[in-house]
Motif scaffolding. Structure first.
Motif, PDB file in Angstrom:
ATOM      1  N   ALA A   1      30.536  54.581  68.807  1.00 57.29           N
ATOM      2  CA  ALA A   1      30.727  53.191  68.388  1.00 57.29           C
ATOM      3  C   ALA A   1      32.151  52.724  68.661  1.00 57.29           C
ATOM      4  CB  ALA A   1      30.388  53.043  66.905  1.00 57.29           C
ATOM      5  N   LYS A   2      33.116  53.574  68.322  1.00 55.97           N
ATOM      6  CA  LYS A   2      34.509  53.194  68.545  1.00 55.97           C
ATOM      7  C   LYS A   2      34.831  53.093  70.024  1.00 55.97           C
ATOM      8  CE  LYS A   2      36.177  55.032  64.146  1.00 55.97           C
ATOM      9  NZ  LYS A   2      36.964  56.087  63.459  1.00 55.97           N
ATOM     10  N   ASP A   3      34.232  53.961  70.849  1.00 56.85           N
ATOM     11  CA  ASP A   3      34.434  53.881  72.287  1.00 56.85           C
ATOM     12  C   ASP A   3      34.009  52.533  72.837  1.00 56.85           C
ATOM     13  OD1 ASP A   3      35.407  56.434  72.401  1.00 56.85           O
ATOM     14  OD2 ASP A   3      33.538  57.353  73.072  1.00 56.85           O
ATOM     15  N   ARG A   4      33.029  51.922  72.195  1.00 56.85           N
ATOM     16  CA  ARG A   4      32.518  50.634  72.643  1.00 56.85           C
ATOM     17  C   ARG A   4      33.167  49.474  71.896  1.00 56.85           C
ATOM     18  NH1 ARG A   4      29.798  54.539  74.102  1.00 56.85           N
ATOM     19  NH2 ARG A   4      28.406  54.490  75.894  1.00 56.85           N
ATOM     20  N   GLY A   5      34.246  49.773  71.197  1.00 60.65           N
ATOM     21  CA  GLY A   5      35.012  48.719  70.549  1.00 60.65           C
ATOM     22  C   GLY A   5      34.375  48.142  69.314  1.00 60.65           C
TER      23      GLY A   5
ATOM     24  N   PRO B   1      25.355  46.491  77.480  1.00 61.32           N
ATOM     25  CA  PRO B   1      24.871  45.740  76.313  1.00 61.32           C
ATOM     26  C   PRO B   1      25.453  46.214  74.991  1.00 61.32           C
ATOM     27  CG  PRO B   1      23.170  47.229  77.132  1.00 61.32           C
ATOM     28  CD  PRO B   1      24.284  47.254  78.132  1.00 61.32           C
ATOM     29  N   PHE B   2      26.194  47.340  75.022  1.00 64.31           N
ATOM     30  CA  PHE B   2      26.716  47.883  73.769  1.00 64.31           C
ATOM     31  C   PHE B   2      28.189  47.573  73.561  1.00 64.31           C
ATOM     32  CE2 PHE B   2      22.942  50.270  74.710  1.00 64.31           C
ATOM     33  CZ  PHE B   2      22.284  50.196  73.494  1.00 64.31           C
ATOM     34  N   ILE B   3      28.768  46.740  74.401  1.00 67.84           N
ATOM     35  CA  ILE B   3      30.108  46.248  74.090  1.00 67.84           C
ATOM     36  C   ILE B   3      30.013  44.752  73.809  1.00 67.84           C
ATOM     37  CG2 ILE B   3      31.222  48.009  75.512  1.00 67.84           C
ATOM     38  CD1 ILE B   3      31.983  45.715  77.458  1.00 67.84           C
ATOM     39  N   SER B   4      30.812  44.298  72.900  1.00 69.18           N
ATOM     40  CA  SER B   4      30.793  42.892  72.519  1.00 69.18           C
ATOM     41  C   SER B   4      31.675  42.090  73.466  1.00 69.18           C
ATOM     42  CB  SER B   4      31.310  42.733  71.090  1.00 69.18           C
ATOM     43  OG  SER B   4      32.677  43.136  71.011  1.00 69.18           O
ATOM     44  N   ASP B   5      31.551  40.767  73.384  1.00 71.06           N
ATOM     45  CA  ASP B   5      32.429  39.893  74.159  1.00 71.06           C
ATOM     46  C   ASP B   5      33.887  40.132  73.776  1.00 71.06           C
ATOM     47  OD1 ASP B   5      30.148  38.835  75.257  1.00 71.06           O
ATOM     48  OD2 ASP B   5      30.085  37.101  73.912  1.00 71.06           O
TER      49      ASP B   5
ATOM     50  N   GLU C   1      27.786  42.334  62.945  1.00 71.14           N
ATOM     51  CA  GLU C   1      28.189  41.128  63.664  1.00 71.14           C
ATOM     52  C   GLU C   1      28.223  41.434  65.155  1.00 71.14           C
ATOM     53  OE1 GLU C   1      31.793  39.294  62.071  1.00 71.14           O
ATOM     54  OE2 GLU C   1      31.567  40.617  60.320  1.00 71.14           O
ATOM     55  N   GLY C   2      27.721  40.507  65.954  1.00 71.72           N
ATOM     56  CA  GLY C   2      27.708  40.722  67.389  1.00 71.72           C
ATOM     57  C   GLY C   2      27.431  39.449  68.144  1.00 71.72           C
ATOM     58  N   ASP C   3      27.036  39.624  69.406  1.00 73.36           N
ATOM     59  CA  ASP C   3      26.806  38.468  70.262  1.00 73.36           C
ATOM     60  C   ASP C   3      25.670  37.588  69.752  1.00 73.36           C
ATOM     61  OD1 ASP C   3      28.792  39.518  71.813  1.00 73.36           O
ATOM     62  OD2 ASP C   3      27.463  40.343  73.350  1.00 73.36           O
ATOM     63  N   GLU C   4      24.771  38.147  68.939  1.00 81.70           N
ATOM     64  CA  GLU C   4      23.630  37.390  68.429  1.00 81.70           C
ATOM     65  C   GLU C   4      23.904  36.799  67.052  1.00 81.70           C
ATOM     66  OE1 GLU C   4      19.004  38.191  69.304  1.00 81.70           O
ATOM     67  OE2 GLU C   4      19.797  39.379  67.662  1.00 81.70           O
ATOM     68  N   GLY C   5      25.121  36.946  66.559  1.00 82.38           N
ATOM     69  CA  GLY C   5      25.445  36.432  65.235  1.00 82.38           C
ATOM     70  C   GLY C   5      25.602  37.556  64.233  1.00 82.38           C
ATOM     71  N   THR C   6      25.233  37.306  62.993  1.00 82.45           N
ATOM     72  CA  THR C   6      25.366  38.295  61.925  1.00 82.45           C
ATOM     73  C   THR C   6      23.997  38.580  61.315  1.00 82.45           C
ATOM     74  OG1 THR C   6      27.605  37.551  61.394  1.00 82.45           O
ATOM     75  CG2 THR C   6      26.451  38.834  59.728  1.00 82.45           C
TER      76      THR C   6
ATOM     77  N   GLY D   1      25.424  44.446  71.676  1.00 80.24           N
ATOM     78  CA  GLY D   1      26.623  43.644  71.838  1.00 80.24           C
ATOM     79  C   GLY D   1      27.298  43.510  70.493  1.00 80.24           C
ATOM     80  N   TYR D   2      27.352  44.639  69.765  1.00 77.00           N
ATOM     81  CA  TYR D   2      27.872  44.639  68.403  1.00 77.00           C
ATOM     82  C   TYR D   2      29.406  44.657  68.413  1.00 77.00           C
ATOM     83  CZ  TYR D   2      23.147  46.554  68.103  1.00 77.00           C
ATOM     84  OH  TYR D   2      21.813  46.779  68.252  1.00 77.00           O
ATOM     85  N   ALA D   3      30.005  43.818  67.614  1.00 78.18           N
ATOM     86  CA  ALA D   3      31.464  43.776  67.519  1.00 78.18           C
ATOM     87  C   ALA D   3      31.977  44.429  66.248  1.00 78.18           C
ATOM     88  CB  ALA D   3      31.946  42.322  67.565  1.00 78.18           C
ATOM     89  N   ARG D   4      31.213  44.335  65.178  1.00 79.33           N
ATOM     90  CA  ARG D   4      31.724  44.787  63.871  1.00 79.33           C
ATOM     91  C   ARG D   4      30.552  45.152  62.962  1.00 79.33           C
ATOM     92  NH1 ARG D   4      34.033  40.699  63.460  1.00 79.33           N
ATOM     93  NH2 ARG D   4      36.084  41.320  64.246  1.00 79.33           N
TER      94      ARG D   4
END
Length: 529
Positions: free
Chosen positions: A391-395, A171-175, A418-423, A346-349
């Protein structure tokens, strides 16, 4: 001259590093408990692997110790909290054995698929049972990887090299991160288990992962599939695994770790289709030398220059910086914790914006505090030192901006995730340069102290919602300590932050969520100020 005790067996390269840096070193592994107690107070640093347990009387005897170095990842054998209380830095080497552990997991997968341990034992006994050991080809099969951190990501890469289709639950890596890795992300462990031929586990043992692979999950797996665990004992329910392997529902299983270690007795040992190794994930010459050299270098840097690397219990700050930044760090950690508990992973940024006085201070500890709060509770030993690395390990992409002025406050921090759920976003400030306050959520201005138990509610701005919320909480005998309201400027929906005196149960939160006109209900525990 600083003096270090190497308390466990370790590569001689560690001794060479200490001596080259001008540090006196005693290599004395294998001592009795009494002998350890007698000498523990003589050293500025103690280097261990997993044999020596630095807790209780032994840690209390280490009155001179400034740093403890664990040549490896896990620090279960060190009382980190007590070390923090006593001002002892605890360091580990998080990258020294990742490849070695990943390779063992892949080796277990191949060995289980081809029944190599069983065929070897049969051949050694003088038999030639060629037709008995019918294996499973891995090419074209589906592999499921639970946890895509340092080790899990390497396993994914190796399994792709075997031409397997790789699916990941983390759950801690984004799409976005999953796509970059060339794997497919699934939303639940149950979904992953039902679709794969091989399931391998690479997550820490936490309350949330204990018995994660239980009878229900195993029952969802295909008949004839394989489970491999080289992570931590206790993640796989061994009783459920026993039944599944004995009945033939699972083709095979392979374990390097056990719920109770050393595992000299275990019901699984009687099953021929389960193979074992004695927790040797880090046991290669290369890994042992890597972690020994790394911990010696880190401890030397700290003892000689005060440099802190890969500490699990403290940030690197001067005394003056610590005094200045403490209120900011508390604010930042609480902001991250709020988002981390009210926004699904699922955080991307993430982007941290510093305005006014906040832009002029050392911002790295503040970013680490934001990340610590965001990731805490779901990852092992997250703190202000290792949060950025995790955090960086998970992109997760990490950005920051700074400007000398702020429109409404003398100092402000704003966090966007920003992530899978939006911002989502949250802003905070300091009153009187010392008292943290949250001042906005997404596009809504609402001010509240970042403390205690907070129910975060969004609803259509219609009459009767507040009264209905109050009735549900009253019926559950939950007292409201603070109730703050606001309206989102972009949607005109209403937002409520409700500070309650006791923890609401899941049934209470579900009742709130099913109220007419309520759009979302989330809950966060932020702790005392």
């Amino acid at each position: 001259m600083s003096k270090v005790w190497i308390a466990d067996k370790m590569s001689s390269r560690a001794i060479e590093v200490f001596k080259a840096r001008g540090i006196e070193v005693d290599y004395r592994p294998g001592l009795s408990d009494e002998e350890k107690l007698a000498i523990a107070g003589d050293y500025d640093g103690i280097a261990v692997r997993s044999s020596t347990t630095l807790k209780g009387p032994l840690l209390a005897a280490a009155t001179r110790t400034k740093v403890i170095g664990r040549a490896g990842i896990g620090v279960d054998n060190v009382d980190v909290q007590e070390c923090s209380r006593n001002g002892i830095v605890v360091m580990n080497t998080p990258f020294g054995n990742t490849i070695t552990t990943a390779e063992l997991a892949v080796a277990h997968i191949v060995a289980a698929a081809r029944m190599i341990p069983q065929a070897s034992a049969s051949t050694r006994s003088g038999k030639w049972e060629k037709n008995r050991f019918m294996g499973m080809e891995l090419t074209g099969k589906k592999a499921g990887v639970i946890g895509a951190g340092n080790i899990g990501a390497i396993v994914c890469d190796r399994l792709k090299g075997l031409h397997m289709s790789v699916f990941v639950y983390d759950p801690f890596i984004s799409d976005e991160r999953a796509a970059a890795m060339g794997v497919s992300k699934v939303e639940t462990v149950a979904e992953l288990a039902a679709m794969v031929d091989v399931l391998t586990i690479h997550v820490p043992l936490l309350d949330a992962t204990r018995n994660l692979i239980n009878a229900d999950i195993i029952g969802r797996m295909k008949k004839g599939s394989i489970i491999v665990n080289c992570a931590r004992g206790g993640i796989v329910d061994e009783a459920a695994l026993y039944e599944a392997c004995k009945s033939g529902h699972l083709r095979a299983a392979a374990l390097d770790v056990f719920a109770r270690e050393p595992a000299t007795e275990n019901p699984l040992f009687e099953l021929e289709n389960v193979s074992f190794t004695p927790h040797i994930g880090a046991s290669t010459d290369e890994a042992q030398e890597n972690v020994a050299v790394q911990i010696a270098e880190q401890m030397s840097d700290f003892l000689l220059n005060g440099v802190v690397r890969n500490a699990v219990n403290m940030p690197s700050l001067s005394e003056e910086e610590q005094r200045l930044l403490s209120p900011y760090m508390l604010l930042a950690e609480r902001m991250g914790r709020f988002i981390g508990q009210t926004m699904r992973p699922g955080y991307a940024r993430i982007t941290a914006h510093f305005e006014g006085h906040a832009a002029s201070v050392n911002r790295k500890p503040l970013i680490n505090s934001l990340l610590t709060g965001l990731l805490s509770g779901s990852m092992e030993e997250v703190n202000a030192v290792n949060a950025g690395m995790l955090a960086k390990d998970r992109g997760i992409e990490i950005n920051e901006t700074a400007r000398d002025t702020s429109e409404n406050f003398a100092t402000m921090i704003r966090l966007e995730v920003e992530g899978d759920e939006g911002t989502r976003s949250i802003s905070g400030t300091l009153f009187d340069e010392t008292r943290p306050r949250l001042v906005s959520f997404d596009t809504c201005d609402v001010e509240i102290a970042p403390a205690g138990n907070l129910i975060f509610l969004q609803n259509e701005d219609r009459p009767g919602v507040i009264a209905a919320v109050g009735r549900i909480l009253a019926d559950a005998d939950i007292n409201i300590g603070d109730f703050r309201l606001g309206r989102r400027s972009d949607t005109r929906n209403a937002v409520a932050l409700i500070q309650v005196d006791s923890t609401p149960g899941e049934d209470v939160l579900q009742k709130l969520e099913t109220l007419p006109n309520v759009l979302m209900v989330r809950y966060a525990e932020l702790g005392e100020m």
